[in-house]
Design an enzyme around this catalytic site. Structure first.
Site, PDB file in Angstrom:
ATOM      1  N   PHE A 190      14.728   3.613   0.069  1.00 59.01           N
ATOM      2  CA  PHE A 190      14.823   2.858  -1.193  1.00 59.01           C
ATOM      3  C   PHE A 190      13.456   2.873  -1.862  1.00 59.01           C
ATOM      4  CE2 PHE A 190      14.723  -0.814  -3.944  1.00 59.01           C
ATOM      5  CZ  PHE A 190      15.952  -0.752  -4.573  1.00 59.01           C
ATOM      6  N   ASP A 206       5.485   4.887   0.374  1.00 57.58           N
ATOM      7  CA  ASP A 206       5.965   3.723  -0.349  1.00 57.58           C
ATOM      8  C   ASP A 206       5.762   2.525   0.577  1.00 57.58           C
ATOM      9  OD1 ASP A 206       7.519   1.574  -1.175  1.00 57.58           O
ATOM     10  OD2 ASP A 206       9.175   2.803  -1.899  1.00 57.58           O
ATOM     11  N   LYS A 247       5.346  -6.072  -4.445  1.00 60.78           N
ATOM     12  CA  LYS A 247       5.883  -7.228  -3.721  1.00 60.78           C
ATOM     13  C   LYS A 247       4.793  -8.244  -3.358  1.00 60.78           C
ATOM     14  CE  LYS A 247      10.247  -5.435  -1.749  1.00 60.78           C
ATOM     15  NZ  LYS A 247      11.202  -6.377  -2.312  1.00 60.78           N
TER      16      LYS A 247
END
Length: 405
Positions: A140, A225, A254
């Site tokens: 993702f 990532d 995040k």
């Protein structure tokens, strides 16, 4: 009728696009790892806004930074730079492999920048045919059309018309599969050091080293990532440091803002040269307000106390979850690193992760899922032992409920 009672779950269906299906509970206030809803019900937060609230709710260092900067400068545009952005870039480069930083607002934006940089770099260093991006099934990387295409879950990218081309997917942790697909036409390999949405699946040491070696052999860029794994989540500032394998480009978001939107793409000076003036940009990227908060986050997280604490808390979670499992036999394994933990359901409970999430909420615990078979925990990095114990006690009650039907 009070304003509060009209701002309810039913209103969501009247005013919001239906792409989310939120719980009926509406939180109104948080402190540390506790949250209270409109009715005053208390929850222990093992979700952390999906690995975002790395210092819990209303941490004094973050509240202080927000208030201070809020009375100075919020936004300038990138026609000028600003002190908080310079400080943040310096801290990030001092603390990692990187020499250059690009700021954005979300993980998807940082990944978009990473992919665009990789393509531009490959064009300049290998020609037009060097355009292949290799990524992994179940990965993702965000919801923009480019990042969702690179992500390995077709359900998220299907149905929006022709997809960006030149993207191939192979199975995670399968070095032979990568070897079969990679070539001198490969521009970049993009991966999460620990697959998050895919089920909390850590890369093996051998795989990490093998991917790095294959990228070097074919002059392809390695992109990590670290949107979910970064900023202390695994017990290192970034997860790549645990493996001792550095990428060419790293993305972070995040937890970087502890709940305030900010993201960054990190890379080397040499690779960064390909993003010349005007090739990419962001209206809000690097704004002083977000950067001031992120500086405060790193000031707390990037310390031996907090990072070593994550490893100690990991043990506490594992011991607690394993003890629950000894009693109720619902998990096949508990995996992950630091405070990125996945409890994998066994065959008897396959596909029922959401049932555990709902039962937990009924018991006053916020947790997450990663796919249909994994219950995911991403609490605050500074959650207290007392809150861990209380949350696990509530989780045990939820497990008992699901088990006994």
């Amino acid at each position: 009728m009070s304003m509060q009672s009209t701002l309810n779950r039913a209103l969501f269906d009247q005013v919001m696009v239906p792409n989310y299906n939120p719980a009926a509970v509406i939180p109104v206030r948080g402190q540390g790892s506790r949250v209270w809803d409109q009715e005053g019900r208390e929850f222990i937060d093992f979700a952390g806004g999906i690995a975002v609230n790395c210092l819990g709710h209303c941490h004094p260092a973050l509240v202080g930074a927000l208030k201070d900067q809020g009375e100075k400068l919020w936004h300038l545009s990138n026609v000028m730079t600003n002190e908080p952005a310079l400080q943040l870039a310096k801290t990030l480069t001092d603390s990692t492999f990187a020499e250059r930083v690009y700021f954005a607002n979300s993980g998807a934006e940082a990944n978009e920048a990473a992919l665009k940089l990789a393509r531009r770099w490959a064009l300049e260093n290998g020609g037009e045919q060097k355009d292949q991006i290799i990524a992994f099934t179940k990965a993702f990387h965000g919801r923009t059309f480019f990042t969702v295409t690179v992500g390995g879950q077709p359900a998220y990218s299907d149905g929006f018309g022709p997809k960006p081309q030149g993207v191939d997917h192979i199975d995670f942790n399968d070095l032979a599969a990568l070897e079969a697909v990679i070539s001198d036409r490969t521009c970049a390999v993009m991966m999460e050091p620990i697959q998050g949405e895919g089920g909390i699946i850590p890369a093996t040491q051998e795989f990490m080293e093998g991917v790095r070696a294959l990228c070097d052999k074919h002059n392809a860029l390695l992109i990590f990532d670290e949107v979910q794994t970064g900023v202390g989540r695994t017990g290192n500032l970034y997860a790549y440091q645990h493996y001792g394998v550095a990428p060419d480009i790293l993305t972070t978001a995040k937890a970087l803002g502890g709940g305030f939107p900010i993201a960054a793409m990190l890379t080397t000076a040499k690779i960064a040269e390909s993003l010349k003036v005007g090739t990419h940009g962001s209206t809000y990227g690097g704004n002083p307000l977000a950067c001031a908060v992120a500086n405060a986050v790193l000031g707390v997280v990037n310390t031996p106390d907090v990072l070593e604490g994550v490893t100690v808390k990991h043990r506490k979670f594992l011991d607690g979850l394993n003890a629950i499992n000894d009693k109720y036999q619902v998990f096949s394994e508990v995996r992950g690193q630091g405070l990125l933990i996945g409890a994998v359901l066994n065959d008897d409970f396959a596909g029922r992760a959401r049932d555990f999430l709902v039962a937990s909420a009924d018991e006053g615990l916020m947790c997450l899922v990663a796919g249909a078979n994994v219950v995911r925990f991403t609490p605050s990095l500074v959650i207290s032992d007392e809150e861990i114990e209380l949350g696990l006690a509530r989780f045990e009650k939820a497990v008992a409920k699901v088990k006994l039907g």
